[in-house]
Design a protein around this motif. Structure first.
Motif, PDB file in Angstrom:
ATOM      1  N   PHE A  45       0.849  -1.189   0.000  1.00 40.98           N
ATOM      2  CA  PHE A  45       0.000   0.000   0.000  1.00 40.98           C
ATOM      3  C   PHE A  45       0.887   1.243   0.000  1.00 40.98           C
ATOM      4  N   PRO A  46       0.636   2.297  -0.747  1.00 40.84           N
ATOM      5  CA  PRO A  46      -0.486   2.541  -1.663  1.00 40.84           C
ATOM      6  C   PRO A  46      -0.065   2.446  -3.125  1.00 40.84           C
ATOM      7  N   PHE A  47       0.948   1.629  -3.432  1.00 39.74           N
ATOM      8  CA  PHE A  47       1.441   1.579  -4.817  1.00 39.74           C
ATOM      9  C   PHE A  47       0.447   0.828  -5.712  1.00 39.74           C
ATOM     10  N   ALA A  48       0.616   1.047  -7.047  1.00 39.45           N
ATOM     11  CA  ALA A  48      -0.376   0.553  -8.011  1.00 39.45           C
ATOM     12  C   ALA A  48      -0.627  -0.946  -7.884  1.00 39.45           C
ATOM     13  N   GLY A  49       0.481  -1.710  -7.709  1.00 39.77           N
ATOM     14  CA  GLY A  49       0.339  -3.154  -7.684  1.00 39.77           C
ATOM     15  C   GLY A  49      -0.545  -3.633  -6.553  1.00 39.77           C
ATOM     16  N   PHE A  50      -0.574  -2.899  -5.459  1.00 41.21           N
ATOM     17  CA  PHE A  50      -1.402  -3.289  -4.318  1.00 41.21           C
ATOM     18  C   PHE A  50      -2.867  -3.367  -4.732  1.00 41.21           C
ATOM     19  N   TRP A  51      -3.331  -2.324  -5.424  1.00 39.50           N
ATOM     20  CA  TRP A  51      -4.760  -2.261  -5.762  1.00 39.50           C
ATOM     21  C   TRP A  51      -5.154  -3.340  -6.753  1.00 39.50           C
ATOM     22  N   SER A  52      -4.305  -3.497  -7.791  1.00 40.13           N
ATOM     23  CA  SER A  52      -4.717  -4.435  -8.836  1.00 40.13           C
ATOM     24  C   SER A  52      -4.601  -5.873  -8.346  1.00 40.13           C
ATOM     25  N   LYS A  53      -3.523  -6.183  -7.638  1.00 36.38           N
ATOM     26  CA  LYS A  53      -3.356  -7.548  -7.148  1.00 36.38           C
ATOM     27  C   LYS A  53      -4.456  -7.865  -6.134  1.00 36.38           C
ATOM     28  N   ASP A  54      -4.757  -6.867  -5.317  1.00 33.96           N
ATOM     29  CA  ASP A  54      -5.777  -7.089  -4.301  1.00 33.96           C
ATOM     30  C   ASP A  54      -7.136  -7.359  -4.929  1.00 33.96           C
ATOM     31  N   GLU A  55      -7.399  -6.704  -6.058  1.00 31.96           N
ATOM     32  CA  GLU A  55      -8.700  -6.925  -6.695  1.00 31.96           C
ATOM     33  C   GLU A  55      -8.825  -8.369  -7.180  1.00 31.96           C
ATOM     34  N   ILE A  56      -7.716  -8.890  -7.720  1.00 33.62           N
ATOM     35  CA  ILE A  56      -7.751 -10.285  -8.182  1.00 33.62           C
ATOM     36  C   ILE A  56      -7.949 -11.222  -6.993  1.00 33.62           C
ATOM     37  N   LEU A  57      -7.180 -10.982  -5.906  1.00 35.00           N
ATOM     38  CA  LEU A  57      -7.292 -11.853  -4.733  1.00 35.00           C
ATOM     39  C   LEU A  57      -8.687 -11.751  -4.126  1.00 35.00           C
ATOM     40  N   ALA A  58      -9.233 -10.525  -4.093  1.00 32.95           N
ATOM     41  CA  ALA A  58     -10.569 -10.356  -3.528  1.00 32.95           C
ATOM     42  C   ALA A  58     -11.599 -11.109  -4.353  1.00 32.95           C
ATOM     43  N   HIS A  59     -11.428 -11.068  -5.682  1.00 31.14           N
ATOM     44  CA  HIS A  59     -12.351 -11.799  -6.552  1.00 31.14           C
ATOM     45  C   HIS A  59     -12.291 -13.290  -6.258  1.00 31.14           C
ATOM     46  N   ALA A  60     -11.062 -13.797  -6.072  1.00 33.34           N
ATOM     47  CA  ALA A  60     -10.919 -15.229  -5.809  1.00 33.34           C
ATOM     48  C   ALA A  60     -11.505 -15.591  -4.455  1.00 33.34           C
ATOM     49  N   SER A  61     -11.373 -14.704  -3.485  1.00 33.25           N
ATOM     50  CA  SER A  61     -11.807 -15.080  -2.140  1.00 33.25           C
ATOM     51  C   SER A  61     -13.312 -14.900  -1.940  1.00 33.25           C
ATOM     52  N   THR A  62     -13.953 -13.981  -2.674  1.00 32.95           N
ATOM     53  CA  THR A  62     -15.374 -13.759  -2.418  1.00 32.95           C
ATOM     54  C   THR A  62     -16.270 -14.709  -3.187  1.00 32.95           C
ATOM     55  N   ASN A  63     -15.733 -15.429  -4.157  1.00 37.19           N
ATOM     56  CA  ASN A  63     -16.562 -16.387  -4.882  1.00 37.19           C
ATOM     57  C   ASN A  63     -16.420 -17.771  -4.269  1.00 37.19           C
ATOM     58  N   HIS A  64     -17.499 -18.529  -4.338  1.00 38.07           N
ATOM     59  CA  HIS A  64     -17.481 -19.848  -3.720  1.00 38.07           C
ATOM     60  C   HIS A  64     -17.145 -20.909  -4.747  1.00 38.07           C
ATOM     61  N   GLY A  65     -16.511 -21.952  -4.283  1.00 38.91           N
ATOM     62  CA  GLY A  65     -16.153 -23.048  -5.178  1.00 38.91           C
ATOM     63  C   GLY A  65     -14.699 -23.407  -4.979  1.00 38.91           C
ATOM     64  N   SER A  66     -14.407 -24.711  -5.194  1.00 40.02           N
ATOM     65  CA  SER A  66     -13.056 -25.177  -4.894  1.00 40.02           C
ATOM     66  C   SER A  66     -12.037 -24.555  -5.819  1.00 40.02           C
ATOM     67  N   ILE A  67     -12.443 -24.258  -7.063  1.00 44.95           N
ATOM     68  CA  ILE A  67     -11.498 -23.656  -7.999  1.00 44.95           C
ATOM     69  C   ILE A  67     -11.049 -22.305  -7.467  1.00 44.95           C
ATOM     70  N   PHE A  68     -12.046 -21.506  -7.038  1.00 49.23           N
ATOM     71  CA  PHE A  68     -11.703 -20.165  -6.571  1.00 49.23           C
ATOM     72  C   PHE A  68     -10.819 -20.235  -5.332  1.00 49.23           C
ATOM     73  N   THR A  69     -11.129 -21.185  -4.429  1.00 49.99           N
ATOM     74  CA  THR A  69     -10.315 -21.322  -3.229  1.00 49.99           C
ATOM     75  C   THR A  69      -8.888 -21.712  -3.599  1.00 49.99           C
ATOM     76  N   ALA A  70      -8.761 -22.683  -4.519  1.00 46.44           N
ATOM     77  CA  ALA A  70      -7.424 -23.127  -4.919  1.00 46.44           C
ATOM     78  C   ALA A  70      -6.655 -21.971  -5.542  1.00 46.44           C
ATOM     79  N   VAL A  71      -7.317 -21.228  -6.411  1.00 50.65           N
ATOM     80  CA  VAL A  71      -6.644 -20.106  -7.061  1.00 50.65           C
ATOM     81  C   VAL A  71      -6.239 -19.073  -6.028  1.00 50.65           C
ATOM     82  N   TYR A  72      -7.137 -18.825  -5.053  1.00 51.95           N
ATOM     83  CA  TYR A  72      -6.822 -17.833  -4.021  1.00 51.95           C
ATOM     84  C   TYR A  72      -5.572 -18.225  -3.248  1.00 51.95           C
TER      85      TYR A  72
END
Lengths: 103, 750
Positions: free
Chosen positions: B457-484
């Motif tokens: 935080f607060p560099f650019a990579g923080f926001w974009s990487k966090d968005e991907i991780l947040a997407h993986a963590s808020t969706n349900h399913g084993s694929i999303f968990t594994a990817v997270y």
């Protein structure tokens, strides 16, 4: 009577002359005779032409006869020259002696 | 007012640059080296900047046009009148393509300017800029095409430029006398061909199934057929749309794996570092390698239909039980971790960044596979900023080291001749150290890039990487968990290898005399670095998230989002899957619209811990000298099986491979294949057949035929010659009889 001699007679005479000519060509060995036989066949045709021309009232046959006579004259000129030349080389005019084309 | 008509200029400017540097460049530089370089370099940079301005105008036109996509048709490319079928050469101006154009030309312009300084004095100066402009030309075709075929033309074109630029110093040889740069270029080209083959197959499938290659037509037809549950006929078989699109997405994955360096084709990218550093920054970090991600985002409709088909259990719409997008997500996540681990053991400053690029591309591919298209594009953009920054920074370091080395040798070359024979690698991090005092600007911008890449935080990579991780963590399913989980591990690795890298380059004391003599690069190189550093710092503003659910809901009620989620609102006009989700045709994975504080905290803490571990613990004391071993070398295998990746590889994969290769060579190839098969089967069969041919077939068959025909002719002739008597009257009789027969025939037949 003149009118009793119908077209059939002329045709019969023509056929007779043609047959004699053909037999002469096939059977005689003397080149001169064969030549004369050919002339006889031509003239038998002439006779048929003239007879049919008269019978049909058409001049085409008469005209054609003149052509045949002309061709026959030319043929005689060439043919006699050939026969004279053959006689000079072979001392014979028997066509049985002229068999060099034998296979 | 709109500027859509200017779109062709986007391609024309780089093309002019190519022509200028191909024809005028050599003359200018031959006439006067210094001014010639200025003209050649700045002309190419100007063309890139002009293309960037065109892209900016297209951006404002789209805004003024209510984000409505526009297609600028240049000419008809492939016309088949009998089939009523036309493929136009058309530029698609929509929010997605304009985003890519801005990144490509914007970052590209900065790298062009940087390269004027970096390539100074190189004999191939003009050639370099001609290739760079050619690359821009093809990359813009790739992102602006309105059909898959145009995309493919650009796709192949950038592959060509990649090959040309990796092998730019094609005459450089290594100690073994191998032309390694040219080999690296060939490797990249050949590996990419494999992926391209999959791309061609995907396009053929799409064309058979939907009768077009136009983006709009393919997507429209796919949605129609899918929504009505209709079948398509392929290979004479009725197939579901879901099955076709699953195959297409898997083929797209293979194509993207080639171009974007994912498992199993990532091997070419580390070797591609043989090219000049600006090339690594432009092609192998910021733009070309993201083409695969662009392809996925562009094909979002197809991916979502494939995902939905698997969820609905449509016949044939899965591979080993997973949907096409699932495979994409897992491949990306696995690549992110693997490349992150390999980066631990690299000593070449650029190879670390190369593996880092592979790893970050894995993040983007995983995001696209999870349906987080906006996050994928967001990470693509911020990654373009900070990875270009890091590569150009590493170029500045290499430049400084080379200058330092040169400086050392100028002073003592007369009494120290053996130094010449000594091998010096300006890219080996073990020879660096303590450069922060020598190269302060490079150090400062490199730190910005490192923190952005590590996701602090607060560099650019923080926001974009966090968005991907947040997407993986808020969706349900084993694929999303594994990817997270995989991506979180990869994020940890990222911070660790970057910490190791800055520690080895900039901190401690110099480990080589070249590092002691290193000096800061020229302003023409440092200014682009500073601009990129600013972008890496502020890039997060592009898609600034809401911090709480209530803030998001309040903004949604007021229909005013301010600066928040700018990229998402911009891109949703191009990502049709959003609209299809609202219509209920497909169900895209849910995109988090406000920040997931727990995810952000975990990744930030892990990143900080990894940085601290690298800088403060593992690399605190060592390496002190150029010959000292890396602290991680020789670590017991149970500590981290893959960490000494090379050791692990040499002791497991290599012996097995060697053994099997020897077995193949000696037993299978030598004893069986050569001795038995060659002698007993191939040779004897051949000899036997030859004998049969000569003695039986030829002697009896062929000769018999030829001689028989002669004998037959002879016998027939012997019979027929009897008819040739030579007597004229016999022939005359024949003529008569023939005449009679003919006459008889005519008379009696009629």
């Amino acid at each position: 009577m003149f009118s009793t001699v119908t077209i059939d007679w002329y045709v019969a005479l023509s056929v007779l002359l043609f047959t004699i000519g053909a037999m002469g060509v096939l059977m005689r060995r003397n080149a001169i005779i064969i030549f004369m036989s050919v002339e006889m066949m031509l003239n038998s045709a002439n006779l048929a032409f003239v007879a049919f021309a008269r019978h049909l009232g058409d001049l085409d046959g008469q005209v054609l006869t003149f052509f045949v006579i002309t061709v026959a004259a030319a043929e005689v000129a060439v043919g006699l020259a050939l026969i004279v030349t053959i006689f000079r080389t072979k001392h014979s005019i028997s066509i049985d002696e002229l068999n060099v084309l034998k296979g | 007012m709109n500027a859509f008509g200017l779109a062709p200029l986007l391609l024309i400017f780089p093309a002019i640059g190519v022509l200028f540097n191909t024809f005028a460049g050599p003359r200018l530089i031959r006439a006067e080296r210094k001014t010639g370089e200025m003209y050649a370099g700045w002309f190419a940079s100007l063309m890139a900047i002009l293309a960037f301005l065109v892209a900016v105008m297209l951006y404002f036109s789209l805004r003024a046009h209510d984000y409505h996509a526009e297609t600028v048709r240049l000419f008809d490319w492939i016309v088949v009148p009998s089939a009523g079928f036309t493929i136009p050469w058309a530029i698609q101006v929509d929010t997605l393509s304009v985003t890519m154009m801005l990144v490509v030309t914007g970052v590209g312009s900065l790298i062009h300017i940087y390269a004027i300084g970096y390539m100074h004095g190189d004999p191939g100066f003009h050639r370099f800029f001609a290739y760079l402009n050619l690359f821009l030309f093809f990359m813009l075709i790739l992102v602006s095409g309105s059909t898959y075929l145009m995309l493919f033309v650009g796709w192949e074109g950038v592959g060509l430029c990649s090959y040309l630029l990796i092998g730019f110093w094609f005459d450089r040889v290594n100690e073994q006398g191998k032309v390694m740069n040219a080999d690296a270029g060939r490797k990249a080209f050949v590996v990419n061909r494999v992926g391209d083959f999959a791309m061609v197959l995907a396009m053929i499938l799409l064309f058979w199934a939907f009768g077009s290659l136009d983006f709009g037509a393919v997507f429209g037809s796919a949605v129609d057929l899918f929504a009505h549950g209709e079948m398509v006929t392929l290979f004479g078989m009725e197939m579901t749309v879901g099955a076709v699109l699953t195959a297409v997405t898997i083929l797209f994955l293979l194509g993207a794996a080639g171009k974007s360096a994912q498992i199993p084709f990532y091997v070419w990218l580390p070797d591609a570092m043989a090219g000049p550093t600006p090339v690594s920054a432009l092609i192998h970090a910021a733009t070309m390698v993201t083409a695969g991600v662009y392809l996925m985002v562009r094909s979002n409709v197809l991916l979502e239909i494939a995902r939905q088909s698997t969820l609905d259990g449509v016949a044939g719409a899965s591979l080993l039980g997973l949907s096409g997008p699932d495979w994409i997500a897992l491949t990306g996540a696995a690549t992110a971790v693997l490349a992150g681990l390999i980066a631990f053991t690299q000593f070449d400053i650029k190879k670390v960044l190369a593996y880092s690029t592979i790893s970050q591309l894995g993040f983007m591919v995983a995001a696209a596979g999870m349906g987080a298209y906006v996050a994928a594009m967001f990470h693509l953009i911020t990654h373009a900023f900070f990875k270009a920054l890091l590569f150009l920074g590493s170029g500045s370091v290499i430049h400084g080291m080379e200058h330092g080395h040169h400086h050392v040798h100028e002073h003592d070359h007369e009494h120290d001749a053996h130094h010449k024979a000594e091998k010096f690698d300006p890219q080996d991090m073990r020879t660096m150290g303590g450069l922060r005092h020598k190269m302060p600007i490079t150090f400062a911008v490199y730190m910005v890039g490192t923190l952005a890449l590590a996701g602090i935080f607060p560099f650019a990579g923080f926001w974009s990487k966090d968005e991907i991780l947040a997407h993986a963590s808020t969706n349900h399913g084993s694929i999303f968990t594994a990817v997270y989980i995989l991506l979180t591990v990869a994020a940890f690795c990222t911070a660790f290898y970057m910490g190791r890298q800055i520690k080895m380059i900039f901190f401690g004391s110099p480990r080589h005399e070249a590092a002691e003599q290193a000096s800061e690069s020229a302003p023409i190189m440092t200014y682009p670095l500073i601009i990129l550093a600013a972008l890496s710092l502020l890039g997060g503003l592009l898609n600034f998230p809401f911090f709480t659910e209530s803030a998001y809901k309040a903004a949604k009620a007021a229909h005013s989002f301010g600066i928040n989620l700018g990229l998402e609102h911009w891109l949703e006009h191009s990502i049709t899957a959003f609209a299809l989700t609202e219509e209920g045709i497909v169900h895209m994975p849910h995109t988090p619209t406000w920040m997931q504080v727990d995810v952000a905290l975990i990744s930030t803490i892990l990143a900080l811990a990894a940085l601290a571990l690298a800088v403060g613990v593992v690399y605190r004391k060592r390496p002190q000298t150029a010959t000292e071993r890396d602290p991680l070398q020789g670590t017991p295998i149970w500590w981290f099986a893959i960490l000494p990746f090379e050791w692990f590889y040499m002791h497991t994969v290599v012996p097995a491979f060697k053994w099997s290769a020897r077995w193949l060579a000696e037993v299978l190839d030598g004893a069986f294949w050569h001795d038995f098969v060659h002698d007993n089967i191939i040779r004897d069969l051949f000899v036997g057949f030859a004998k049969f041919s000569a003695n039986v077939l030829d002697a009896n068959g062929v000769d018999g035929l030829v001689n028989g025909s002669g004998r037959l002719t002879h016998a027939v002739g012997a019979v027929l010659r009897k008819t040739q008597t030579g007597y004229a009257r016999n022939y005359a009789l024949g003529v008569f009889l023939g005449t009679v027969i003919l006459l008889a025939y005519f008379i009696f037949a009629s």
